[in-house]
Design a protein around this motif. Sequence first.
Motif, short mmCIF file in Angstrom:
data_model
loop_
_atom_site.label_atom_id
_atom_site.label_comp_id
_atom_site.label_asym_id
_atom_site.label_seq_id
_atom_site.Cartn_x
_atom_site.Cartn_y
_atom_site.Cartn_z
N ASN A 10 8.24 42.12 42.63
CA ASN A 10 8.18 43.30 43.78
C ASN A 10 8.13 42.65 44.91
OD1 ASN A 10 5.24 42.83 43.36
ND2 ASN A 10 5.19 43.99 44.38
N ARG A 34 2.00 44.34 38.74
CA ARG A 34 0.80 44.03 38.51
C ARG A 34 0.32 45.58 38.47
NH1 ARG A 34 -3.32 42.63 43.08
NH2 ARG A 34 -1.62 42.26 44.13
N TYR A 153 -6.99 27.47 48.15
CA TYR A 153 -5.71 27.65 47.77
C TYR A 153 -5.24 26.45 47.12
CZ TYR A 153 -0.30 28.50 47.60
OH TYR A 153 1.18 28.91 46.96
N THR A 186 8.27 34.62 53.25
CA THR A 186 8.16 35.38 52.25
C THR A 186 6.54 36.39 52.92
OG1 THR A 186 6.86 33.89 51.15
CG2 THR A 186 9.23 34.50 50.10
N1 LIG Z 1 6.10 31.10 50.84
C1 LIG Z 1 6.55 29.96 50.29
O1 LIG Z 1 6.67 28.97 51.26
C2 LIG Z 1 5.64 29.51 49.12
C3 LIG Z 1 5.45 27.99 49.32
C4 LIG Z 1 4.82 27.47 47.78
C5 LIG Z 1 4.45 28.31 46.86
N2 LIG Z 1 5.35 29.05 47.06
C6 LIG Z 1 4.44 29.89 45.29
O2 LIG Z 1 5.55 30.46 45.34
C7 LIG Z 1 5.07 31.47 44.25
C8 LIG Z 1 5.52 33.17 45.34
O3 LIG Z 1 5.36 33.04 46.92
P1 LIG Z 1 5.65 34.48 47.44
O4 LIG Z 1 5.84 33.51 49.02
O5 LIG Z 1 6.78 34.97 47.25
O6 LIG Z 1 4.26 34.54 47.18
P2 LIG Z 1 4.40 36.97 47.83
O7 LIG Z 1 5.25 37.03 48.96
O8 LIG Z 1 2.89 36.44 48.65
O9 LIG Z 1 4.05 37.21 46.85
C9 LIG Z 1 3.16 36.99 45.68
C10 LIG Z 1 3.67 38.24 44.43
O10 LIG Z 1 2.54 38.30 43.16
C11 LIG Z 1 2.13 39.25 42.76
N3 LIG Z 1 0.28 38.92 42.78
C12 LIG Z 1 -0.49 39.02 43.50
N4 LIG Z 1 -1.48 39.04 42.76
C13 LIG Z 1 -1.14 39.87 42.55
C14 LIG Z 1 -1.82 39.89 41.12
N5 LIG Z 1 -3.37 40.23 40.68
N6 LIG Z 1 -1.17 40.93 40.03
C15 LIG Z 1 -0.05 40.61 39.38
N7 LIG Z 1 0.60 39.41 40.42
C16 LIG Z 1 0.49 39.86 41.82
C17 LIG Z 1 1.93 39.85 43.92
O11 LIG Z 1 2.73 41.31 43.74
P3 LIG Z 1 1.98 42.68 44.86
O12 LIG Z 1 2.87 43.14 45.51
O13 LIG Z 1 1.73 43.69 43.85
O14 LIG Z 1 0.80 41.70 45.60
C18 LIG Z 1 4.16 39.50 44.69
O15 LIG Z 1 4.65 39.94 43.83
C19 LIG Z 1 3.81 32.07 44.29
O16 LIG Z 1 3.23 31.30 42.91
C20 LIG Z 1 2.79 31.29 45.52
O17 LIG Z 1 1.69 29.96 45.68
C21 LIG Z 1 5.33 30.19 47.51
#
Ligand SMILES: NC(=O)c1ccc[n+]([C@@H]2O[C@H](COP(=O)([O-])OP(=O)(O)OC[C@H]3O[C@@H](n4cnc5c(N)ncnc54)[C@H](OP(=O)(O)O)[C@@H]3O)[C@@H](O)[C@H]2O)c1
Length: 238
Positions: A10, A34, A153, A186
């Motif tokens: 989402n 979720r 984390y 993000t």
């Molecule tokens: N952004 C970065 O720089 C970065 C760097 C390294 C790794 N990552 C990894 O990349 C992936 C995506 O990160 P992002 O930056 O896109 O994060 P984000 O913008 O915070 O989005 C997180 C996503 O995970 C979902 N989520 C969280 N808790 C949940 C739950 N209990 N059940 C189902 N869905 C849940 C959220 O849905 P809701 O809206 O419902 O909460 C949202 O869709 C993650 O694994 C993160 O650790 C990101």
Amino acid sequence: MPNVLITGTNRGIGLGLAKAYAKQPNTNVILGLRDPNSGSMPEIETAQGSKAIKVKIDSGDIPSAKKAMEDLKTQGIDKIDIVIANAAIGDCFGGLHEVDLNSFEEHWRINVLAPLALFQACVPLMPEGSKFIWMSSGASIIDRIPDKLDAGYGITKSSMNYLARYAHFEQPNIITFSLSPGWVQTEMGDRGAKWAGMEKAPLTVEESVSGIIKVINEATKDKYSGLHIRYDGSQSKW
Ligand SMILES: NC(=O)c1ccc[n+]([C@@H]2O[C@H](COP(=O)([O-])OP(=O)(O)OC[C@H]3O[C@@H](n4cnc5c(N)ncnc54)[C@H](OP(=O)(O)O)[C@@H]3O)[C@@H](O)[C@H]2O)c1
């Protein structure tokens, strides 16, 4: 017709991935959310012959991954070609001496237990040559200690690397690896950037997503599988 399942679609990287796969013709993009009825998932454009299918996968509700597979079967989806275990939380900073144990427990459940449950639920539906991607992070890299201050984390993402390598040897028919998306603009990425004194993260979602999709397309059992790969195709340290 390939079926691609992504969790956490989402917003953020998951949304970028869902949009990109839905633009490919004749592809079913399965959106793991979720709460699929909450209205949090924006409408995404689908190419000719492609469909976006919402399914409930709440990382806080471990049995929901298995229930999701049963739901998908009733909708005629009986195989999954690509799974991206993307959903995660990333708000457990500080060193070991100060890490909030309740927050760490929650991060462990959402970031490790839930992807493992997803893997267990998906494997029976994954044909030979299918791909399971564990979304990792630069925060996982043990060599970076002591330069990192995100122990809670980081430990959970380090576990994704372990799961990926284990799964690679355990499942000879499945291509599986951990993937670092880069530092991306993000909610999670920009929160980390502000914490580090930057205005925002350096990479756009589109830059990260196009790299990730290229890596996934090129991945074979001999290329990338069992390793920790960055979005640009380079191999990351453990
Ligand atoms: N952004 C970065 O720089 C970065 C760097 C390294 C790794 N990552 C990894 O990349 C992936 C995506 O990160 P992002 O930056 O896109 O994060 P984000 O913008 O915070 O989005 C997180 C996503 O995970 C979902 N989520 C969280 N808790 C949940 C739950 N209990 N059940 C189902 N869905 C849940 C959220 O849905 P809701 O809206 O419902 O909460 C949202 O869709 C993650 O694994 C993160 O650790 C990101």
